[in-house]
Design a protein around this motif. Structure first.
Motif, PDB file in Angstrom:
ATOM      1  N   THR A   1       0.986  -3.793  22.453  1.00  0.00           N
ATOM      2  CA  THR A   1       0.456  -4.024  21.112  1.00  0.00           C
ATOM      3  C   THR A   1       1.600  -4.363  20.171  1.00  0.00           C
ATOM      4  O   THR A   1       2.587  -3.623  20.093  1.00  0.00           O
ATOM      5  CB  THR A   1      -0.268  -2.772  20.581  1.00  0.00           C
ATOM      6  OG1 THR A   1      -1.331  -2.425  21.460  1.00  0.00           O
ATOM      7  CG2 THR A   1      -0.832  -3.022  19.189  1.00  0.00           C
ATOM      8  N   PHE A   2       1.475  -5.473  19.471  1.00  0.00           N
ATOM      9  CA  PHE A   2       2.496  -5.870  18.494  1.00  0.00           C
ATOM     10  C   PHE A   2       1.990  -5.597  17.089  1.00  0.00           C
ATOM     11  O   PHE A   2       0.879  -6.000  16.730  1.00  0.00           O
ATOM     12  CB  PHE A   2       2.838  -7.354  18.622  1.00  0.00           C
ATOM     13  CG  PHE A   2       3.780  -7.845  17.545  1.00  0.00           C
ATOM     14  CD1 PHE A   2       5.150  -7.682  17.678  1.00  0.00           C
ATOM     15  CD2 PHE A   2       3.285  -8.446  16.387  1.00  0.00           C
ATOM     16  CE1 PHE A   2       6.024  -8.117  16.679  1.00  0.00           C
ATOM     17  CE2 PHE A   2       4.147  -8.873  15.391  1.00  0.00           C
ATOM     18  CZ  PHE A   2       5.515  -8.705  15.534  1.00  0.00           C
ATOM     19  N   ILE A   3       2.825  -4.930  16.271  1.00  0.00           N
ATOM     20  CA  ILE A   3       2.512  -4.680  14.863  1.00  0.00           C
ATOM     21  C   ILE A   3       3.586  -5.343  14.003  1.00  0.00           C
ATOM     22  O   ILE A   3       4.775  -5.011  14.114  1.00  0.00           O
ATOM     23  CB  ILE A   3       2.471  -3.177  14.544  1.00  0.00           C
ATOM     24  CG1 ILE A   3       1.528  -2.443  15.492  1.00  0.00           C
ATOM     25  CG2 ILE A   3       2.051  -2.943  13.086  1.00  0.00           C
ATOM     26  CD1 ILE A   3       1.605  -0.928  15.379  1.00  0.00           C
TER      27      ILE A   3
ATOM     28  N   SER B   1       0.822  -1.203   0.000  1.00  0.00           N
ATOM     29  CA  SER B   1       0.000   0.000   0.000  1.00  0.00           C
ATOM     30  C   SER B   1       0.858   1.255   0.000  1.00  0.00           C
ATOM     31  O   SER B   1       1.934   1.284   0.607  1.00  0.00           O
ATOM     32  CB  SER B   1      -0.911  -0.001   1.237  1.00  0.00           C
ATOM     33  OG  SER B   1      -1.653   1.183   1.315  1.00  0.00           O
ATOM     34  N   THR B   2       0.385   2.283  -0.671  1.00  0.00           N
ATOM     35  CA  THR B   2       1.057   3.590  -0.631  1.00  0.00           C
ATOM     36  C   THR B   2       0.415   4.504   0.406  1.00  0.00           C
ATOM     37  O   THR B   2       0.981   5.539   0.756  1.00  0.00           O
ATOM     38  CB  THR B   2       0.999   4.275  -2.005  1.00  0.00           C
ATOM     39  OG1 THR B   2      -0.371   4.366  -2.424  1.00  0.00           O
ATOM     40  CG2 THR B   2       1.790   3.475  -3.040  1.00  0.00           C
TER      41      THR B   2
ATOM     42  N   ILE C   1      -2.760   1.391   8.922  1.00  0.00           N
ATOM     43  CA  ILE C   1      -2.564   1.282  10.365  1.00  0.00           C
ATOM     44  C   ILE C   1      -2.117   2.646  10.881  1.00  0.00           C
ATOM     45  O   ILE C   1      -1.041   3.133  10.511  1.00  0.00           O
ATOM     46  CB  ILE C   1      -1.525   0.201  10.696  1.00  0.00           C
ATOM     47  CG1 ILE C   1      -1.958  -1.149  10.107  1.00  0.00           C
ATOM     48  CG2 ILE C   1      -1.314   0.083  12.200  1.00  0.00           C
ATOM     49  CD1 ILE C   1      -0.879  -2.219  10.137  1.00  0.00           C
ATOM     50  N   LYS C   2      -2.946   3.249  11.726  1.00  0.00           N
ATOM     51  CA  LYS C   2      -2.695   4.616  12.162  1.00  0.00           C
ATOM     52  C   LYS C   2      -2.566   4.699  13.680  1.00  0.00           C
ATOM     53  O   LYS C   2      -3.253   3.981  14.411  1.00  0.00           O
ATOM     54  CB  LYS C   2      -3.801   5.542  11.651  1.00  0.00           C
ATOM     55  CG  LYS C   2      -3.852   5.570  10.129  1.00  0.00           C
ATOM     56  CD  LYS C   2      -4.867   6.540   9.590  1.00  0.00           C
ATOM     57  CE  LYS C   2      -4.824   6.558   8.055  1.00  0.00           C
ATOM     58  NZ  LYS C   2      -5.821   7.466   7.466  1.00  0.00           N
ATOM     59  N   PHE C   3      -1.688   5.588  14.104  1.00  0.00           N
ATOM     60  CA  PHE C   3      -1.371   5.711  15.516  1.00  0.00           C
ATOM     61  C   PHE C   3      -2.610   6.017  16.356  1.00  0.00           C
ATOM     62  O   PHE C   3      -2.765   5.498  17.466  1.00  0.00           O
ATOM     63  CB  PHE C   3      -0.320   6.810  15.719  1.00  0.00           C
ATOM     64  CG  PHE C   3       0.076   6.998  17.154  1.00  0.00           C
ATOM     65  CD1 PHE C   3       0.842   6.049  17.807  1.00  0.00           C
ATOM     66  CD2 PHE C   3      -0.342   8.125  17.863  1.00  0.00           C
ATOM     67  CE1 PHE C   3       1.201   6.210  19.137  1.00  0.00           C
ATOM     68  CE2 PHE C   3       0.010   8.294  19.189  1.00  0.00           C
ATOM     69  CZ  PHE C   3       0.782   7.332  19.829  1.00  0.00           C
TER      70      PHE C   3
ATOM     71  N   VAL D   1       2.046   1.660   7.778  1.00  0.00           N
ATOM     72  CA  VAL D   1       1.793   2.320   9.057  1.00  0.00           C
ATOM     73  C   VAL D   1       2.138   3.798   8.906  1.00  0.00           C
ATOM     74  O   VAL D   1       3.029   4.161   8.125  1.00  0.00           O
ATOM     75  CB  VAL D   1       2.612   1.659  10.189  1.00  0.00           C
ATOM     76  CG1 VAL D   1       4.096   1.931  10.036  1.00  0.00           C
ATOM     77  CG2 VAL D   1       2.140   2.101  11.556  1.00  0.00           C
ATOM     78  N   ASP D   2       1.436   4.671   9.624  1.00  0.00           N
ATOM     79  CA  ASP D   2       1.630   6.103   9.406  1.00  0.00           C
ATOM     80  C   ASP D   2       2.880   6.639  10.120  1.00  0.00           C
ATOM     81  O   ASP D   2       3.463   5.985  11.000  1.00  0.00           O
ATOM     82  CB  ASP D   2       0.387   6.895   9.805  1.00  0.00           C
ATOM     83  CG  ASP D   2       0.067   6.820  11.299  1.00  0.00           C
ATOM     84  OD1 ASP D   2       0.833   6.201  12.055  1.00  0.00           O
ATOM     85  OD2 ASP D   2      -0.973   7.385  11.693  1.00  0.00           O
ATOM     86  N   ASP D   3       3.285   7.843   9.703  1.00  0.00           N
ATOM     87  CA  ASP D   3       4.494   8.468  10.243  1.00  0.00           C
ATOM     88  C   ASP D   3       4.364   8.749  11.732  1.00  0.00           C
ATOM     89  O   ASP D   3       5.361   8.742  12.463  1.00  0.00           O
ATOM     90  CB  ASP D   3       4.800   9.767   9.502  1.00  0.00           C
ATOM     91  CG  ASP D   3       5.220   9.534   8.053  1.00  0.00           C
ATOM     92  OD1 ASP D   3       5.640   8.409   7.739  1.00  0.00           O
ATOM     93  OD2 ASP D   3       5.123  10.479   7.248  1.00  0.00           O
TER      94      ASP D   3
END
Length: 333
Positions: free
Chosen positions: A223-225, A207-208, A212-214, A238-240
């Motif tokens: 939480t494991f990602i 994905s571009t 998954i966002k903070f 995942v986001d910045d």
């Protein structure tokens, strides 16, 4: 020489239990530890394009000598893994790479997962969310459910209802006591709640735009990602803000390769190497604690995939197949 077709690889991996997964983990971790000490064990890969496809040839010179050959086309990715005798080059085996690739990637993610949740009792929110519906998503969820049987809910988030439903049905056939939910990727207001109540989150979609966002993560309990979907510098799962949260707290992100991650992981392009740590390094000692490198409840892993993983796990599967009399044996190759 032993030849393992796709169905043969699947037969070897059928009915895995926690003990067998841990045996596979030890073999994979050992190869990644060797690579951590000597990155030259993975020579530069060859990438060649034709009109119809892109062809990749990826050697590995670890304890097991071999090569992964992969072709990407409009029909997806297909290929093989070959293993050779390290002393004289005698062919030992050939494996279809499809299930092997999905399994070894998920296995690598479980190396990070197992350091995050050392026992089933460590998981307080009994839900798991997976983004994606392909073989990678299947194997990530399958291994997690075997290792952590207390997980009671699996949430699938996918672009397509049809392929998402297929994943749910495939999982149901093996894990009947688990409850399942299916949400579409274009419904973030729905799946964000699922993410918040999940202790384990897998990203298996190229994905571009990060899904998954903070803001959706729980930061009050562990939480494991685990990310594996995006594989080019412009891609992000995942986001910045999530990355900034980890970096600002002086936490380390778990990866398989310093070199390859910086080339392929879009999420980590601007992250200083001091905030990364290779799995091969942390698996060298049984006493390693995730808290020694992570100062937040959020643990992030990014796997880009290495040929040494294919060859080491492939050698393990080949050995098991031989003992189980699975595959096609060619005596005079």
């Amino acid at each position: 020489m032993l030849v393992l077709r796709e169905k043969d690889v699947q037969e070897v991996l059928k009915g895995l239990d926690p003990k067998e997964i841990k045996e596979f983990q030890v073999e994979l971790a050992s190869s990644l530890a060797d690579y951590n000490k000597n990155p030259s064990l993975i020579p530069q890969r060859i990438v060649a394009s034709t009109d119809a496809a892109v062809h990749l040839f990826m050697p590995s010179l670890g304890k097991n000598i071999g090569l992964k050959a992969l072709t990407g086309s409009s029909h997806g990715f297909k290929g093989i893994v070959t293993l050779l005798d390290g002393d004289d080059g005698t062919p030992i085996g050939i494996l279809n790479a499809s299930t092997l690739t999905a399994f070894r990637t998920a296995l690598a993610t479980t190396l990070a997962l197992s350091k995050t949740f050392k026992t089933d009792d460590d998981i307080d929110r009994k839900a798991l969310t997976v983004f994606g519906s392909g073989p990678q998503a299947f194997w990530h969820v399958k291994l997690a459910l075997i290792l952590y049987p207390s997980v009671t809910t699996v949430i699938v988030v996918n672009r397509s209802q049809e392929s998402g439903a297929k994943l749910v049905n495939d999982l149901k056939s093996e894990f009947q006591t688990v409850s399942y939910e299916l949400h579409l990727l274009n419904e973030p207001e729905v799946y964000s709640k699922a993410v918040h109540r999940s202790s384990i989150i897998f990203g298996c979609i190229p994905s571009t735009e990060p899904a998954i966002k903070f803001k959706d993560l729980s930061t009050t309990s562990k939480t494991f990602i685990g990310l594996i979907g995006s594989y080019k510098p412009h891609m992000k799962e995942v986001d910045d803000e999530t990355i900034d949260f980890l970096v600002s707290s002086n936490s380390k992100i778990l990866i398989d390769s310093y070199e390859h991650t910086k080339h392929e992981a879009g999420e980590l392009q601007s992250v200083d190497t001091k905030y990364l740590i290779e799995l091969g390094e942390i698996w060298e000692t049984d006493s390693f604690s995730i808290e020694s490198v992570n100062n937040t409840p959020v643990v992030l892993s990014k796997i880009v995939g290495l040929s040494i993983m294919d060859v080491s796990v492939g050698a393990d599967i080949l050995s098991r197949a031989s003992k189980l009399h699975i595959g096609i044996n060619i005596d005079d190759f």
